[in-house]
Scaffold this active site. Structure first.
Site, PDB file in Angstrom:
ATOM      1  N   LYS A  18      -6.051  77.454 -25.071  1.00 43.88           N
ATOM      2  CA  LYS A  18      -4.811  76.484 -24.436  1.00 43.88           C
ATOM      3  C   LYS A  18      -4.144  76.003 -25.877  1.00 43.88           C
ATOM      4  CE  LYS A  18      -5.319  72.143 -23.279  1.00 43.88           C
ATOM      5  NZ  LYS A  18      -4.284  71.454 -23.879  1.00 43.88           N
ATOM      6  N   ASN A  19      -5.009  75.532 -26.725  1.00 49.62           N
ATOM      7  CA  ASN A  19      -4.325  74.827 -27.821  1.00 49.62           C
ATOM      8  C   ASN A  19      -3.622  75.523 -28.882  1.00 49.62           C
ATOM      9  OD1 ASN A  19      -5.010  72.384 -26.773  1.00 49.62           O
ATOM     10  ND2 ASN A  19      -6.814  72.008 -28.108  1.00 49.62           N
TER      11      ASN A  19
ATOM     12  N   ARG B 214       1.872  67.160 -23.098  1.00 48.64           N
ATOM     13  CA  ARG B 214       2.013  66.380 -24.132  1.00 48.64           C
ATOM     14  C   ARG B 214       2.337  67.337 -25.264  1.00 48.64           C
ATOM     15  NH1 ARG B 214       1.601  61.755 -27.025  1.00 48.64           N
ATOM     16  NH2 ARG B 214       1.731  62.643 -28.940  1.00 48.64           N
TER      17      ARG B 214
ATOM     18  N   ASP C 295      -1.478  59.137 -22.860  1.00 51.13           N
ATOM     19  CA  ASP C 295      -2.642  60.261 -22.404  1.00 51.13           C
ATOM     20  C   ASP C 295      -3.888  59.346 -22.258  1.00 51.13           C
ATOM     21  OD1 ASP C 295      -4.506  62.521 -22.824  1.00 51.13           O
ATOM     22  OD2 ASP C 295      -2.729  63.412 -23.060  1.00 51.13           O
TER      23      ASP C 295
ATOM     24  N   ASP D 125     -12.670  67.476 -28.350  1.00 57.43           N
ATOM     25  CA  ASP D 125     -12.795  67.983 -27.130  1.00 57.43           C
ATOM     26  C   ASP D 125     -14.045  68.188 -26.546  1.00 57.43           C
ATOM     27  OD1 ASP D 125     -10.013  67.827 -27.225  1.00 57.43           O
ATOM     28  OD2 ASP D 125      -9.594  69.888 -27.686  1.00 57.43           O
TER      29      ASP D 125
ATOM     30  N   VAL E  37     -12.117  60.417 -33.397  1.00 58.60           N
ATOM     31  CA  VAL E  37     -10.707  61.190 -33.450  1.00 58.60           C
ATOM     32  C   VAL E  37      -9.771  60.288 -32.326  1.00 58.60           C
ATOM     33  CG1 VAL E  37      -9.485  63.189 -33.089  1.00 58.60           C
ATOM     34  CG2 VAL E  37     -11.539  63.357 -34.098  1.00 58.60           C
TER      35      VAL E  37
HETATM   36  C1  UD1 Z   1      -4.669  68.495 -30.618  1.00 60.06           C
HETATM   37  C2  UD1 Z   1      -5.299  69.195 -29.397  1.00 60.06           C
HETATM   38  C3  UD1 Z   1      -6.501  68.454 -28.827  1.00 60.06           C
HETATM   39  C4  UD1 Z   1      -7.438  67.717 -29.557  1.00 60.06           C
HETATM   40  C5  UD1 Z   1      -6.962  67.273 -30.960  1.00 60.06           C
HETATM   41  C6  UD1 Z   1      -7.841  66.883 -32.124  1.00 60.06           C
HETATM   42  C7  UD1 Z   1      -3.507  70.402 -28.650  1.00 60.06           C
HETATM   43  C8  UD1 Z   1      -2.511  70.697 -27.599  1.00 60.06           C
HETATM   44  N1  UD1 Z   1      -4.276  69.413 -28.490  1.00 60.06           N
HETATM   45  O1  UD1 Z   1      -4.135  67.284 -30.244  1.00 60.06           O
HETATM   46  O2  UD1 Z   1      -6.788  69.012 -27.707  1.00 60.06           O
HETATM   47  O3  UD1 Z   1      -8.333  66.906 -29.073  1.00 60.06           O
HETATM   48  O4  UD1 Z   1      -5.952  67.907 -31.360  1.00 60.06           O
HETATM   49  O5  UD1 Z   1      -8.707  68.089 -32.314  1.00 60.06           O
HETATM   50  O6  UD1 Z   1      -3.711  71.294 -29.597  1.00 60.06           O
HETATM   51  N2  UD1 Z   1      -2.407  60.833 -35.151  1.00 60.06           N
HETATM   52  C9  UD1 Z   1      -1.782  59.690 -35.518  1.00 60.06           C
HETATM   53  N3  UD1 Z   1      -0.366  59.971 -35.946  1.00 60.06           N
HETATM   54  C10 UD1 Z   1       0.173  61.300 -35.750  1.00 60.06           C
HETATM   55  C11 UD1 Z   1      -0.354  62.595 -35.273  1.00 60.06           C
HETATM   56  C12 UD1 Z   1      -1.849  62.011 -34.874  1.00 60.06           C
HETATM   57  O7  UD1 Z   1      -2.062  58.785 -35.744  1.00 60.06           O
HETATM   58  O8  UD1 Z   1       1.515  61.465 -36.065  1.00 60.06           O
HETATM   59  C13 UD1 Z   1      -3.787  60.548 -34.576  1.00 60.06           C
HETATM   60  C14 UD1 Z   1      -4.181  60.796 -33.302  1.00 60.06           C
HETATM   61  O9  UD1 Z   1      -3.975  59.355 -32.712  1.00 60.06           O
HETATM   62  C15 UD1 Z   1      -5.356  61.080 -33.266  1.00 60.06           C
HETATM   63  C16 UD1 Z   1      -5.718  61.703 -34.606  1.00 60.06           C
HETATM   64  O10 UD1 Z   1      -4.576  61.442 -35.405  1.00 60.06           O
HETATM   65  O11 UD1 Z   1      -6.092  59.968 -33.373  1.00 60.06           O
HETATM   66  C17 UD1 Z   1      -5.745  63.204 -34.280  1.00 60.06           C
HETATM   67  O12 UD1 Z   1      -4.596  63.735 -33.475  1.00 60.06           O
HETATM   68  P1  UD1 Z   1      -4.116  65.128 -33.677  1.00 60.06           P
HETATM   69  O13 UD1 Z   1      -4.956  66.174 -34.492  1.00 60.06           O
HETATM   70  O14 UD1 Z   1      -2.435  65.162 -34.083  1.00 60.06           O
HETATM   71  O15 UD1 Z   1      -4.148  65.597 -32.270  1.00 60.06           O
HETATM   72  P2  UD1 Z   1      -3.145  66.500 -31.389  1.00 60.06           P
HETATM   73  O16 UD1 Z   1      -2.453  67.492 -32.035  1.00 60.06           O
HETATM   74  O17 UD1 Z   1      -2.433  65.505 -30.338  1.00 60.06           O
END
Ligand code: UD1
Length: 416
Positions: free
Chosen positions: A17-18, A87, A111, A299, A321
């Site tokens: 999915k991701n 999302r 979320d 996850d 995370v």
């Molecule tokens: C993706 C995955 C999700 C997984 C996550 C971490 C998808 C669709 N989803 O989510 O299943 O749990 O990676 O492996 O691929 N953050 C910030 N600022 C930003 C971006 C992120 O502070 O601009 C923080 C987030 O709040 C979180 C951390 O960074 O605490 C990790 O987030 P991120 O790796 O970006 O997760 P997603 O890409 O949203």
């Protein structure tokens, strides 16, 4: 479901999915027809197709094959109704800025696993020369020219790495993304972009170097197997003291997970495209710490808590995370788990058996974790809001039944 069955047999895992959602967004980068195979048949795929259609693409979803025809001129504003349901749709931001030099993407909203800001996505695009603002519930990025830049991420965010990468491939000059995410799904995206003609070095490392090109070509690509789904089956084998062979997942993508399960007492063997996990007695308690890849995936934190709840001894689970993911622990306590949380930590003392209760799935992974726990509980456990599970686990109930679980899907929802 009724707990107590030992799960045994084979299960085939399809595309991640991701990965697939980002690969669908990457198709925006090249005019013409891109074909993705081994796609999971989950609701998020047609939802992402709607987002791409709102940008002017034609998308055909036929079982595990998705065909995307991207036009010469894309619309640069994503439709709020499509984006709000998914999302991951924010990953159209990078490709849209790259192709149209302007992107308007509504914020997809909150979320259940914690706040998900977009500051790193926006800062990265700004470094590439796009005037980027988050206001009135949307991200607006405008760029006369995109140019290469040195970008340091505060944290190896998966989404920020993907958006910046997909903007940089069509920028003028060289971009270096430092502290980039290294997840296998990022490597999959790099592989597809390279097939499309992008010049990327360092795929799978924390420094990505991108030499911008003027245009990319559409391609055909097979999505990598879903390591999170594969690992979920590995936990199911250990928790039910069963034996499951998983096919369709590169075992190296879950090396650390399989090592943890070995420490818990499981017999694990690996092949090129899968692995087997067998468990004879009760699992021993092990500690888990979630971290970006190659650390233990956030996850899988619900599965780690569910396993710890029935293991022999006490486990400490540390979440680094997504802060709100421990909400899941309250539902586990309803199932008789001896667990409490304090900040980033959960302490779980294993019990012999969990006891059935009605529980609610708050997100995809929490839902899967509750089902695994229910398989180890006395009596009949009901897990509600299972449509969350459908978003990440194709044919979950069918696969469970084929492995011997006493589980059925029923339609009615109780009053909450
Ligand atoms: C993706 C995955 C999700 C997984 C996550 C971490 C998808 C669709 N989803 O989510 O299943 O749990 O990676 O492996 O691929 N953050 C910030 N600022 C930003 C971006 C992120 O502070 O601009 C923080 C987030 O709040 C979180 C951390 O960074 O605490 C990790 O987030 P991120 O790796 O970006 O997760 P997603 O890409 O949203």
């Amino acid at each position: 479901m009724n707990g107590g069955a030992r799960l045994a047999g084979e299960v085939r895992v399809v595309g991640a999915k991701n990965s697939v959602l980002k690969l669908m967004a990457a198709a925006l980068l090249a005019e013409g027809t891109t074909t993705l195979t081994n796609c999971p048949e989950i609701l998020d795929v047609p939802l992402m197709a709607d987002v791409l259609c709102s940008l002017g693409c034609e998308v055909d979803v036929q079982a595990s094959t998705v065909t995307i025809v991207a036009p010469a001129t894309l619309r640069n504003e994503a439709d709020y109704r499509s984006v709000s349901r998914l999302r991951a749709s924010v990953c159209v931001l990078g490709p849209l800025v790259a192709r149209c030099r302007r992107a308007v993407v509504p914020l997809p909203g909150g979320d259940a696993i914690g706040s998900r800001p977009l500051d790193m996505h926006a800062n990265g695009l700004r470094k590439l020369g796009a005037h980027t603002e988050i206001s009135h519930g949307r991200v607006v990025a405008d760029a006369e020219d995109l140019h290469g830049a040195q970008i340091w991420l505060d944290f190896p965010s998966v989404g920020a790495t993907e958006n910046i990468l997909m903007a940089a491939v069509l920028a003028d000059g060289t971009t270096v993304i430092d502290n980039a995410a290294r997840e296998p799904e990022i490597v999959d995206l790099c592989t597809m972009l390279q097939q499309m003609g992008a010049k990327i070095e360092g795929s799978g490392t924390s420094t990505l170097t991108v030499h911008g090109v003027t245009a990319l070509q559409p391609t055909e690509h097979r999505v990598i197997g879903d390591r999170i789904v594969g690992a979920t089956w590995a936990f199911a084998a250990v928790m039910t003291r069963g034996e499951i062979t998983v096919q369709g997942v590169d075992p190296h993508h879950i090396d650390l997970v399989l090592d943890k399960l070995r420490s818990a007492g499981a017999d694990v063997s690996t092949a090129i495209d899968g692995f087997s996990v067998a468990m004879r007695g009760r699992a021993e308690a092990v500690d888990f710490v979630t971290l970006p890849y190659p650390g233990f995936a956030t996850d899988l934190q619900p599965m780690a808590i569910a396993l710890s709840a029935v293991a022999e001894g006490t486990s400490m689970i540390t979440e680094n995370v997504f802060e709100a993911r421990f909400r899941f622990v309250d539902e586990m306590v309803r199932l008789g788990a001896d667990a409490r949380t304090d900040g980033h930590h959960a302490v779980v003392r294993g019990v012999e058996r969990l006891s059935s209760a009605p529980v609610w799935a708050s997100d995809i992974r929490a839902g899967a974790g509750l089902v695994l726990a229910g398989l180890c509980a006395d009596g009949t456990t009901e897990v509600w809001d299972v449509e969350h599970i459908d978003r990440g686990y194709p044919r979950f109930v069918e696969n469970l039944r084929a492995l011997g679980a006493d589980v059925a899907r029923v339609a009615a929802e109780p009053e909450r």
